[in-house]
Design a protein around this motif. Structure first.
Motif, mmCIF file in Angstrom:
data_model
loop_
_atom_site.group_PDB
_atom_site.id
_atom_site.type_symbol
_atom_site.label_atom_id
_atom_site.label_comp_id
_atom_site.label_asym_id
_atom_site.label_seq_id
_atom_site.Cartn_x
_atom_site.Cartn_y
_atom_site.Cartn_z
ATOM 1 N N THR A 292 0.804 -1.220 0.000
ATOM 2 C CA THR A 292 0.000 0.000 0.000
ATOM 3 C C THR A 292 0.840 1.275 0.000
ATOM 4 O O THR A 292 0.325 2.348 -0.274
ATOM 5 C CB THR A 292 -0.939 0.027 1.224
ATOM 6 N N ASP B 43 -4.526 -11.892 0.296
ATOM 7 C CA ASP B 43 -5.814 -11.236 0.461
ATOM 8 C C ASP B 43 -5.674 -10.067 1.432
ATOM 9 O O ASP B 43 -5.000 -10.170 2.456
ATOM 10 C CB ASP B 43 -6.843 -12.238 1.013
ATOM 11 N N GLU B 44 -6.284 -8.948 1.077
ATOM 12 C CA GLU B 44 -6.169 -7.724 1.872
ATOM 13 C C GLU B 44 -6.544 -7.960 3.330
ATOM 14 O O GLU B 44 -5.941 -7.380 4.244
ATOM 15 C CB GLU B 44 -7.080 -6.641 1.269
ATOM 16 N N HIS B 45 -7.516 -8.831 3.561
ATOM 17 C CA HIS B 45 -7.980 -9.083 4.927
ATOM 18 C C HIS B 45 -7.077 -10.054 5.680
ATOM 19 O O HIS B 45 -7.258 -10.255 6.881
ATOM 20 C CB HIS B 45 -9.416 -9.626 4.902
ATOM 21 N N GLN B 46 -6.114 -10.650 4.988
ATOM 22 C CA GLN B 46 -5.233 -11.639 5.611
ATOM 23 C C GLN B 46 -3.804 -11.125 5.827
ATOM 24 O O GLN B 46 -2.970 -11.844 6.354
ATOM 25 C CB GLN B 46 -5.177 -12.897 4.736
ATOM 26 N N LYS B 47 -3.543 -9.881 5.413
ATOM 27 C CA LYS B 47 -2.146 -9.426 5.424
ATOM 28 C C LYS B 47 -1.564 -9.292 6.835
ATOM 29 O O LYS B 47 -0.345 -9.280 7.009
ATOM 30 C CB LYS B 47 -2.011 -8.109 4.664
ATOM 31 N N LYS B 48 -2.434 -9.218 7.854
ATOM 32 C CA LYS B 48 -1.941 -9.167 9.234
ATOM 33 C C LYS B 48 -1.999 -10.535 9.911
ATOM 34 O O LYS B 48 -1.627 -10.666 11.080
ATOM 35 C CB LYS B 48 -2.725 -8.134 10.040
ATOM 36 N N ASN B 49 -2.467 -11.523 9.167
ATOM 37 C CA ASN B 49 -2.474 -12.898 9.665
ATOM 38 C C ASN B 49 -1.084 -13.479 9.432
ATOM 39 O O ASN B 49 -0.701 -13.783 8.308
ATOM 40 C CB ASN B 49 -3.532 -13.705 8.916
ATOM 41 N N GLU C 107 -0.753 -16.819 7.514
ATOM 42 C CA GLU C 107 -1.016 -16.680 6.083
ATOM 43 C C GLU C 107 0.136 -15.933 5.398
ATOM 44 O O GLU C 107 0.575 -16.313 4.310
ATOM 45 C CB GLU C 107 -2.326 -15.907 5.886
ATOM 46 N N LYS C 108 0.604 -14.905 6.060
ATOM 47 C CA LYS C 108 1.716 -14.129 5.513
ATOM 48 C C LYS C 108 2.963 -14.989 5.372
ATOM 49 O O LYS C 108 3.699 -14.894 4.385
ATOM 50 C CB LYS C 108 1.999 -12.925 6.424
#
Length: 317
Positions: free
Chosen positions: A10, A33-39, A42-43
């Motif tokens: 971003t 996925d935008e909603h997973q970037k702080k997971n 997943e990262k």
């Protein structure tokens, strides 16, 4: 097919890297996925699935991402300040020397340099290396840069359409605590024994950067004229694709008597200039680049090209 992951998509640098990557064949861009970037779990999958990871993050977040990588084949190009003086990381200015280039080529960890530091190092490193300037030379410099280097928050302040926007009144000196985050790499990566005295200035223009470095000829370890310094730098960088040493010609290097800070914009070139007054024994080195190009995303792509064995100018000209 090489897999590339941009961690921190971003920000200004991340967005530009991603845009430039779209022009490459044989590259797959991994997108979380935008909603997973702080997971973190997943990262971690994305970080370890990539052949090359670009880190476009704050320092601490960059360190945290590196700690998640356990795939020995994943290479990292870090655009933050976090690893620029770390002995295990290659410093990402290949033009400085053959050793710099070879280390980038063979390394799995490359620290992308800062924009101010890039302009400074490309002007000063060869002179210190050759002993023309002693490593204890009392170097000072100021830089004039466009506001895009401050990221989205500063960009929004300069582009605020309010009638009396205070940011538009004139150039602004900043970091007057003399603690700019590029200072450590400026010292260590050029071989200086002391940090330079550095004063950055931001102006009301989007991008472009010039570092201005005054030199007293009497304090040189090996005395040289301005013309001789220009020739020395031209010889030093004769094989460097993205460093242009401009002729020793006062009139042709100026625009109506003034210097164009934006003259290297939209390129990956660093342009070097030497101005001097032999009678007074004074000299000014000026190093100009696009702070979003050779000063950030362009340098990162150049390092990636070298690491992948591509021509270093691939999709940069």
């Amino acid at each position: 097919m090489k897999k590339i992951f941009v961690d921190g998509l971003t920000g200004t640098t991340g967005l530009l890297i991603h845009e430039r990557l779209s022009h490459y064949d044989q590259i797959e861009i991994l997108k979380i996925d935008e909603h997973q970037k702080k997971n973190l779990n997943e990262k971690k999958k994305f970080l370890n699935a990539a052949d090359i990871v670009f880190l476009c993050l704050p320092d601490q977040a960059a360190k945290e991402s590196v700690a998640l990588i356990d795939n020995p084949n994943t290479k990292v190009i870090d655009a933050s300040t976090a690893h620029r003086i770390h002995k295990d990381w290659a410093y990402g200015i290949p033009e400085l020397s053959k050793d710099h280039r070879n280390r980038i080529m063979s390394s799995s960890r490359v620290a992308n340099p800062g924009c101010h530091a890039s302009a400074f190092a490309l002007a000063i490193y060869p002179l210190v290396k050759a002993g023309i300037l002693g490593n204890d030379y009392p170097i000072s410099l100021h830089t004039l840069t466009g506001y895009s280097g401050g990221g989205k928050e500063l960009i929004s302040k300069y582009e605020d359409s309010s009638e009396f926007n205070p940011y538009l009144r004139g150039p602004r000196h900043y970091r007057l605590g003399l603690d700019h985050k590029h200072l450590p790499e400026m010292k260590i990566q050029t071989g200086l024994s002391e940090e330079p005295l550095f004063n950055p200035i931001v102006g009301n223009f989007y991008k472009g950067l010039v570092a201005t470095i005054p030199i007293k000829m009497s304090l040189m370890k090996i005395k040289k004229t301005g013309r001789e310094i220009q020739q020395f730098l031209a010889d030093y960088y004769k094989d460097a694709y993205f460093v242009r040493v401009n002729p020793y010609d006062l009139k042709d290097n100026l625009f109506e008597g003034g210097f164009d800070v934006t003259g290297s914009n939209d390129t990956n070139y660093c342009d070097l200039f030497v101005f001097s007054n032999e009678e007074k024994g004074t000299m000014v080195l000026m190093s100009r680049l696009d702070n979003l190009g050779k000063g950030a995303s362009g340098a990162a792509l150049q390092n990636m090209n070298i690491m992948l064995g591509l021509d270093e100018w691939t999709h940069l000209i």
